[in-house]
Design a protein around this motif. Structure first.
Motif, PDB file in Angstrom:
ATOM      1  N   ASN A   1     -63.701 -13.571 -41.560  1.00  0.00           N
ATOM      2  CA  ASN A   1     -63.642 -14.151 -40.235  1.00  0.00           C
ATOM      3  C   ASN A   1     -64.747 -14.284 -39.626  1.00  0.00           C
ATOM      4  O   ASN A   1     -64.005 -15.434 -38.585  1.00  0.00           O
ATOM      5  CB  ASN A   1     -63.810 -12.518 -40.439  1.00  0.00           C
ATOM      6  N   ILE A   2     -65.872 -14.858 -40.016  1.00  0.00           N
ATOM      7  CA  ILE A   2     -66.540 -15.774 -39.125  1.00  0.00           C
ATOM      8  C   ILE A   2     -65.840 -16.905 -39.033  1.00  0.00           C
ATOM      9  O   ILE A   2     -65.956 -17.924 -38.567  1.00  0.00           O
ATOM     10  CB  ILE A   2     -68.249 -16.031 -39.500  1.00  0.00           C
ATOM     11  N   CYS A   3     -65.853 -17.493 -40.283  1.00  0.00           N
ATOM     12  CA  CYS A   3     -65.335 -18.975 -40.684  1.00  0.00           C
ATOM     13  C   CYS A   3     -64.192 -19.073 -39.654  1.00  0.00           C
ATOM     14  O   CYS A   3     -63.740 -19.809 -38.820  1.00  0.00           O
ATOM     15  CB  CYS A   3     -65.768 -18.795 -42.182  1.00  0.00           C
ATOM     16  N   ALA A   4     -63.002 -17.997 -39.574  1.00  0.00           N
ATOM     17  CA  ALA A   4     -61.879 -18.285 -39.146  1.00  0.00           C
ATOM     18  C   ALA A   4     -62.440 -18.138 -37.107  1.00  0.00           C
ATOM     19  O   ALA A   4     -61.531 -18.641 -36.088  1.00  0.00           O
ATOM     20  CB  ALA A   4     -60.917 -16.603 -39.594  1.00  0.00           C
ATOM     21  N   VAL A   5     -63.116 -17.550 -36.838  1.00  0.00           N
ATOM     22  CA  VAL A   5     -63.440 -17.649 -35.556  1.00  0.00           C
ATOM     23  C   VAL A   5     -64.655 -19.712 -35.694  1.00  0.00           C
ATOM     24  O   VAL A   5     -63.652 -19.967 -34.336  1.00  0.00           O
ATOM     25  CB  VAL A   5     -64.698 -16.702 -35.478  1.00  0.00           C
ATOM     26  N   PHE A   6     -64.780 -19.616 -36.040  1.00  0.00           N
ATOM     27  CA  PHE A   6     -65.210 -21.720 -35.269  1.00  0.00           C
ATOM     28  C   PHE A   6     -63.807 -21.955 -35.749  1.00  0.00           C
ATOM     29  O   PHE A   6     -63.975 -22.731 -35.068  1.00  0.00           O
ATOM     30  CB  PHE A   6     -66.070 -21.545 -36.661  1.00  0.00           C
ATOM     31  N   SER A   7     -63.021 -21.945 -36.811  1.00  0.00           N
ATOM     32  CA  SER A   7     -61.640 -22.281 -37.459  1.00  0.00           C
ATOM     33  C   SER A   7     -60.817 -22.442 -35.971  1.00  0.00           C
ATOM     34  O   SER A   7     -59.930 -23.489 -35.451  1.00  0.00           O
ATOM     35  CB  SER A   7     -61.048 -21.723 -38.743  1.00  0.00           C
ATOM     36  N   SER A   8     -60.503 -21.867 -35.650  1.00  0.00           N
ATOM     37  CA  SER A   8     -59.443 -21.126 -34.448  1.00  0.00           C
ATOM     38  C   SER A   8     -60.382 -21.748 -33.106  1.00  0.00           C
ATOM     39  O   SER A   8     -59.256 -22.772 -32.464  1.00  0.00           O
ATOM     40  CB  SER A   8     -59.347 -19.643 -33.797  1.00  0.00           C
ATOM     41  N   VAL A   9     -61.822 -21.810 -33.728  1.00  0.00           N
ATOM     42  CA  VAL A   9     -62.510 -22.232 -31.533  1.00  0.00           C
ATOM     43  C   VAL A   9     -61.786 -24.212 -31.294  1.00  0.00           C
ATOM     44  O   VAL A   9     -61.479 -24.360 -30.629  1.00  0.00           O
ATOM     45  CB  VAL A   9     -63.534 -21.956 -31.657  1.00  0.00           C
ATOM     46  N   PHE A  10     -61.781 -24.718 -33.418  1.00  0.00           N
ATOM     47  CA  PHE A  10     -62.108 -25.807 -33.498  1.00  0.00           C
ATOM     48  C   PHE A  10     -60.236 -26.010 -33.652  1.00  0.00           C
ATOM     49  O   PHE A  10     -59.937 -27.537 -32.489  1.00  0.00           O
ATOM     50  CB  PHE A  10     -62.603 -26.252 -35.417  1.00  0.00           C
ATOM     51  N   LEU A  11     -59.557 -25.784 -33.382  1.00  0.00           N
ATOM     52  CA  LEU A  11     -57.898 -25.460 -33.313  1.00  0.00           C
ATOM     53  C   LEU A  11     -57.844 -26.258 -31.795  1.00  0.00           C
ATOM     54  O   LEU A  11     -56.444 -26.338 -31.286  1.00  0.00           O
ATOM     55  CB  LEU A  11     -57.242 -24.431 -33.903  1.00  0.00           C
ATOM     56  N   ILE A  12     -58.010 -24.684 -31.266  1.00  0.00           N
ATOM     57  CA  ILE A  12     -58.206 -24.577 -29.656  1.00  0.00           C
ATOM     58  C   ILE A  12     -58.501 -25.733 -29.535  1.00  0.00           C
ATOM     59  O   ILE A  12     -57.882 -26.545 -28.223  1.00  0.00           O
ATOM     60  CB  ILE A  12     -58.605 -23.425 -28.755  1.00  0.00           C
ATOM     61  N   GLY A  13     -59.664 -26.842 -29.315  1.00  0.00           N
ATOM     62  CA  GLY A  13     -60.369 -27.928 -28.807  1.00  0.00           C
ATOM     63  C   GLY A  13     -59.235 -29.129 -28.892  1.00  0.00           C
ATOM     64  O   GLY A  13     -58.839 -29.972 -28.483  1.00  0.00           O
TER      65      GLY A  13
ATOM     66  N   LEU B   1     -58.173 -23.264 -40.880  1.00  0.00           N
ATOM     67  CA  LEU B   1     -57.863 -22.403 -40.847  1.00  0.00           C
ATOM     68  C   LEU B   1     -57.001 -20.999 -41.339  1.00  0.00           C
ATOM     69  O   LEU B   1     -57.350 -20.336 -41.781  1.00  0.00           O
ATOM     70  CB  LEU B   1     -57.046 -22.067 -39.018  1.00  0.00           C
ATOM     71  N   ALA B   2     -55.894 -21.923 -41.491  1.00  0.00           N
ATOM     72  CA  ALA B   2     -55.340 -21.189 -42.661  1.00  0.00           C
ATOM     73  C   ALA B   2     -56.044 -20.814 -44.694  1.00  0.00           C
ATOM     74  O   ALA B   2     -55.155 -19.910 -45.338  1.00  0.00           O
ATOM     75  CB  ALA B   2     -53.888 -22.236 -43.147  1.00  0.00           C
ATOM     76  N   SER B   3     -57.087 -22.253 -44.241  1.00  0.00           N
ATOM     77  CA  SER B   3     -57.406 -21.232 -45.823  1.00  0.00           C
ATOM     78  C   SER B   3     -58.431 -19.818 -45.968  1.00  0.00           C
ATOM     79  O   SER B   3     -58.980 -19.829 -47.116  1.00  0.00           O
ATOM     80  CB  SER B   3     -58.869 -22.720 -46.315  1.00  0.00           C
ATOM     81  N   VAL B   4     -58.430 -19.323 -44.892  1.00  0.00           N
ATOM     82  CA  VAL B   4     -59.313 -18.256 -44.859  1.00  0.00           C
ATOM     83  C   VAL B   4     -58.564 -17.301 -45.829  1.00  0.00           C
ATOM     84  O   VAL B   4     -59.042 -16.370 -46.388  1.00  0.00           O
ATOM     85  CB  VAL B   4     -59.614 -18.147 -43.688  1.00  0.00           C
ATOM     86  N   ASP B   5     -57.543 -17.378 -45.257  1.00  0.00           N
ATOM     87  CA  ASP B   5     -56.592 -16.044 -46.001  1.00  0.00           C
ATOM     88  C   ASP B   5     -56.553 -16.085 -47.212  1.00  0.00           C
ATOM     89  O   ASP B   5     -56.782 -15.129 -48.126  1.00  0.00           O
ATOM     90  CB  ASP B   5     -55.313 -16.193 -45.472  1.00  0.00           C
ATOM     91  N   PRO B   6     -55.811 -16.847 -47.942  1.00  0.00           N
ATOM     92  CA  PRO B   6     -55.919 -16.962 -49.580  1.00  0.00           C
ATOM     93  C   PRO B   6     -57.607 -16.592 -50.178  1.00  0.00           C
ATOM     94  O   PRO B   6     -57.566 -16.191 -51.413  1.00  0.00           O
ATOM     95  CB  PRO B   6     -55.471 -18.476 -50.364  1.00  0.00           C
ATOM     96  N   LEU B   7     -58.805 -17.083 -49.027  1.00  0.00           N
ATOM     97  CA  LEU B   7     -59.775 -16.733 -50.074  1.00  0.00           C
ATOM     98  C   LEU B   7     -60.443 -15.678 -49.483  1.00  0.00           C
ATOM     99  O   LEU B   7     -61.101 -15.164 -50.948  1.00  0.00           O
ATOM    100  CB  LEU B   7     -60.629 -17.584 -49.318  1.00  0.00           C
ATOM    101  N   ILE B   8     -59.936 -14.855 -48.700  1.00  0.00           N
ATOM    102  CA  ILE B   8     -60.325 -13.342 -48.642  1.00  0.00           C
ATOM    103  C   ILE B   8     -59.829 -12.458 -48.723  1.00  0.00           C
ATOM    104  O   ILE B   8     -60.159 -11.372 -49.055  1.00  0.00           O
ATOM    105  CB  ILE B   8     -60.929 -13.366 -47.039  1.00  0.00           C
ATOM    106  N   HIS B   9     -58.497 -12.124 -49.221  1.00  0.00           N
ATOM    107  CA  HIS B   9     -57.002 -11.876 -49.468  1.00  0.00           C
ATOM    108  C   HIS B   9     -57.736 -11.017 -50.530  1.00  0.00           C
ATOM    109  O   HIS B   9     -57.254  -9.836 -50.803  1.00  0.00           O
ATOM    110  CB  HIS B   9     -55.729 -12.260 -49.658  1.00  0.00           C
TER     111      HIS B   9
END
Length: 398
Positions: free
Chosen positions: A78-90, A109-117
């Motif tokens: 989820n921490i990685c998702a935060v930074f990935s989401s900010v990058f996407l917004i940028g 950003l989409a890579s987070v889900d399969p790694l933590i699911h």
């Protein structure tokens, strides 16, 4: 749930918060792209790119869950998702969208889900007593099904009121909140760490692949989903474009149609266990696939948004019954000690067609083909997949 209830409450609350954020992301991103470019091709391709990590990283996520502390994996993800989401917004904040950067940001950003699911699924037995497993899974499924109804309408309203970029910021905040909630889980939850993670990962892949390819019923099922996912995502990836650009509906009408469609999944979830226990698995899998394909073709009959919503409800009903039946069949026939790896392998196979189907549907629209053609091809492929499944080893499974 007695002693384990507080810990599970933290888990499902984090799931609820992040799922609400996911709905905002799913609605906001295509709207932003369509508003900025008007391109169905790019909107559909972005949708498809978001599924590529499931093909690439599912097995890695499973191996991580078996070898490292699950709580830490969930928090770091989820921490990685935060930074990935900010990058996407940028990336989206530039006056001119760089689509290579956009695809890269979506992929990360989409890579987070399969790694933590896998960690999310396998942490439940560590915080919930065995006799409470069914209730715990029912709670997660109820949240998921309820959001399939409420998510589109609520998310669409937020996107309209605040704008797409602000909606993505809310999605980012949802990851931060999820981290805070997950930190409340007990630290004693640990997994045995392997010193040979790469070697173990490779052996897991080989063993899971061998079983999946040699078990003809399971392999037939994953191939059926390969084609049905291709067909489904030809249409689904282009739904917002179809409703807002082709049919000129306001976003609220498009989300109403999506919410009505979600009712089908909710009903199927409630009736699924009774239906699955009453009919043969092979007959039910092939029949539900055929009926989902025929239901897709009903979209050609009318363009009223309420009618579209009802048809989507039929499609999601048969699709959900299809998934419940296959999951139950897989759990019943695959040995427990290899089930996780078989799930990962079959998911990789079935998900492989999602980005291709999304891209192909967007490509057809980009070439000037009407949505009628996309719907027709999708419906025919899904229907044929059901008939072929009936003739395969899967169709003979009792």
């Amino acid at each position: 749930m007695e002693k384990t209830e507080p810990n599970f409450t933290y888990l499902w609350t984090s799931f609820l918060v992040s799922s609400i954020g996911d709905w905002l992301y799913r609605l906001a991103l295509p709207i932003i792209i369509l508003q900025r470019t008007g391109s169905a091709y790019h909107a559909a391709t972005v949708f498809g790119v978001s599924f590529i990590p499931w093909v690439l990283f599912s097995l890695i996520g499973g191996s991580l869950a078996d070898n490292y502390p699950k709580k830490k994996i969930l928090i770091l993800g989820n921490i990685c998702a935060v930074f990935s989401s900010v990058f996407l917004i940028g990336v989206l904040s530039f006056s001119q969208i760089d689509f290579k950067l956009l695809y890269f940001a979506v992929f990360i950003l989409a890579s987070v889900d399969p790694l933590i699911h896998p960690s999310f699924q396998s942490i439940i037995p560590e915080i919930v007593r065995k006799e409470q497993f069914a209730k715990a899974n029912a709670m997660i499924q109820t949240i998921d099904n309820t959001l399939s109804i409420m998510g589109p309408l609520a998310g669409g309203s937020i996107v309209m009121l605040l704008g797409g970029i602000n909606a993505l910021w809310i999605d980012t905040v949802s990851f931060v909140l999820a981290v805070g909630i997950l930190r409340l889980l007990p630290n004693k939850i640990e997994s045995k760490r392997s010193k040979h993670i790469i070697k173990k990962l490779w052996s897991d892949i080989v063993e899971g692949a061998k079983y999946s390819f040699h078990q003809r019923v399971i392999f037939s099922g994953s191939m059926m989903f390969l084609f049905t996912n291709f067909a489904l995502n030809m249409f689904e990836a282009n739904f917002i474009f179809y409703m807002t650009k082709t049919l000129n509906y306001p976003l609220v009408d498009a989300t109403i149609a999506m919410s009505i469609g979600g009712i089908g999944s909710l009903i199927a979830g409630a009736l699924g266990s009774k239906i699955v226990s009453r009919y043969k698995a092979g007959v039910l899998l092939s029949s539900s696939t055929i009926l989902a394909g025929i239901s897709t073709l009903l979209l050609l009959g009318n363009t009223n948004y309420l009618y579209i919503g009802v048809v989507l409800g039929l499609v999601s009903f048969f699709g959900t019954i299809n998934v419940i039946t296959y999951f139950t069949l897989r759990q019943r026939t695959v040995p427990k000690e290899i089930l996780g790896r078989v799930v990962s392998v079959t998911r990789m196979i079935s998900y492989a067609s999602i980005p291709v189907g999304s891209w192909f549907g967007g490509l057809l629209l980009g070439w000037g083909e009407p949505m009628f053609v996309v719907i027709m091809i999708a419906g025919v492929i899904r229907t044929l997949a059901g008939f072929i499944a009936r003739l395969s080893p899967l169709g003979k499974e009792v």
